[in-house]
Scaffold this active site. Structure first.
Site, PDB file in Angstrom:
ATOM      1  N   GLY A 171       0.595  -1.382   0.008  1.00 28.60           N
ATOM      2  CA  GLY A 171      -0.171  -0.457   0.327  1.00 28.60           C
ATOM      3  C   GLY A 171       0.896   0.875  -0.099  1.00 28.60           C
ATOM      4  CB  CYS A 172       0.227   4.784   1.019  1.00 26.28           C
ATOM      5  SG  CYS A 172       1.216   6.895   1.619  1.00 26.28           S
ATOM      6  CG  PHE A 173       5.643   5.201  -0.757  1.00 25.33           C
ATOM      7  CD1 PHE A 173       5.209   6.250  -0.253  1.00 25.33           C
ATOM      8  CD2 PHE A 173       6.281   5.245  -1.602  1.00 25.33           C
ATOM      9  CE1 PHE A 173       5.388   7.706  -0.674  1.00 25.33           C
ATOM     10  CE2 PHE A 173       6.308   6.391  -2.514  1.00 25.33           C
ATOM     11  CZ  PHE A 173       5.950   7.824  -2.299  1.00 25.33           C
ATOM     12  CD1 TRP A 174       4.047   9.190   2.238  1.00 28.33           C
ATOM     13  CD2 TRP A 174       2.427   9.568   2.554  1.00 28.33           C
ATOM     14  NE1 TRP A 174       3.957  10.074   1.140  1.00 28.33           N
ATOM     15  CE2 TRP A 174       3.046  10.472   1.685  1.00 28.33           C
ATOM     16  CE3 TRP A 174       0.830  10.061   2.963  1.00 28.33           C
ATOM     17  CZ2 TRP A 174       1.927  11.733   0.921  1.00 28.33           C
ATOM     18  CZ3 TRP A 174       0.782  10.651   2.069  1.00 28.33           C
ATOM     19  CH2 TRP A 174       0.839  11.694   1.105  1.00 28.33           C
ATOM     20  CB  CYS A 175       1.364   3.036   5.726  1.00 32.66           C
ATOM     21  SG  CYS A 175       0.437   3.949   5.440  1.00 32.66           S
TER      22      CYS A 175
END
Length: 175
Positions: free
Chosen positions: A11-15
């Site tokens: 998923g989102c790399f920020w997570c």
């Protein structure tokens, strides 16, 4: 002791970046793109689906402190590996679940973990995580690096990233 690297898409790399930065034994986490065909992907091109890349984090870790297996345990705890090309409301091939292995040992460990999770019926649907050899990391733009640390009050961070960080903190060793 030599450090190792793990490259993971969930998923989102920020997570993922925010989760793995908290772990004892993790030396560095870099957000980027892997698994695509474009030589110099940008965030906009990846989001449009033009490049075939997944959003990933590359985790540099000390295996004497935290093992690749332990990283995978956290990885599978904080994302849904049963949804092809999607994590929550984030939809597109860039959000696919993937392990880009750096060695035959990482490949075997990943296959074993998935087999164990499947046998334990942790999820009602089959795991669709790709297990593919690592070829290259294309570093994401600078504003993506450390995004959660720099923007914890941003709505996506407080509603999506924060709960994943909290979930990981309950399950894993922290620094």
């Amino acid at each position: 002791m030599a450090h190792e690297q793990a490259t993971l898409g969930g998923g989102c790399f920020w997570c993922l970046e925010a989760v793995f930065e908290q772990l004892r034994g993790v030396e560095r986490v870099e957000s980027g793109y892997a698994g695509g065909s474009a030589p110099n992907p940008t965030y906009k091109a990846v989001c449009r689906g033009d490049t075939g890349h997944a959003e990933v984090v590359q985790v540099t870790f000390d295996p004497a402190v935290i093992t690749f297996r332990e990283l995978l345990d956290v990885f599978f705890a904080v994302h849904d590996p049963t949804t092809p090309n999607r994590q929550g409301n984030d939809v597109g091939t860039q959000y696919r679940s993937a392990v880009f292995y750096h060695s035959p040992e990482q490949q075997a460990t990943t296959e074993a973990v998935i087999a164990e999770l499947t046998a334990a019926r942790v999820w009602p649907d089959p795991i669709v995580t790709e297990i593919v050899p690592f070829t290259a990391l294309h570093k994401a733009e600078d504003y993506h690096q450390g995004y959660y640390r720099a923007n914890p009050a941003q709505p996506y961070c407080s509603l999506v990233v924060g709960p994943k960080v909290a979930k990981a903190a309950r399950r894993s060793p922290r620094s």
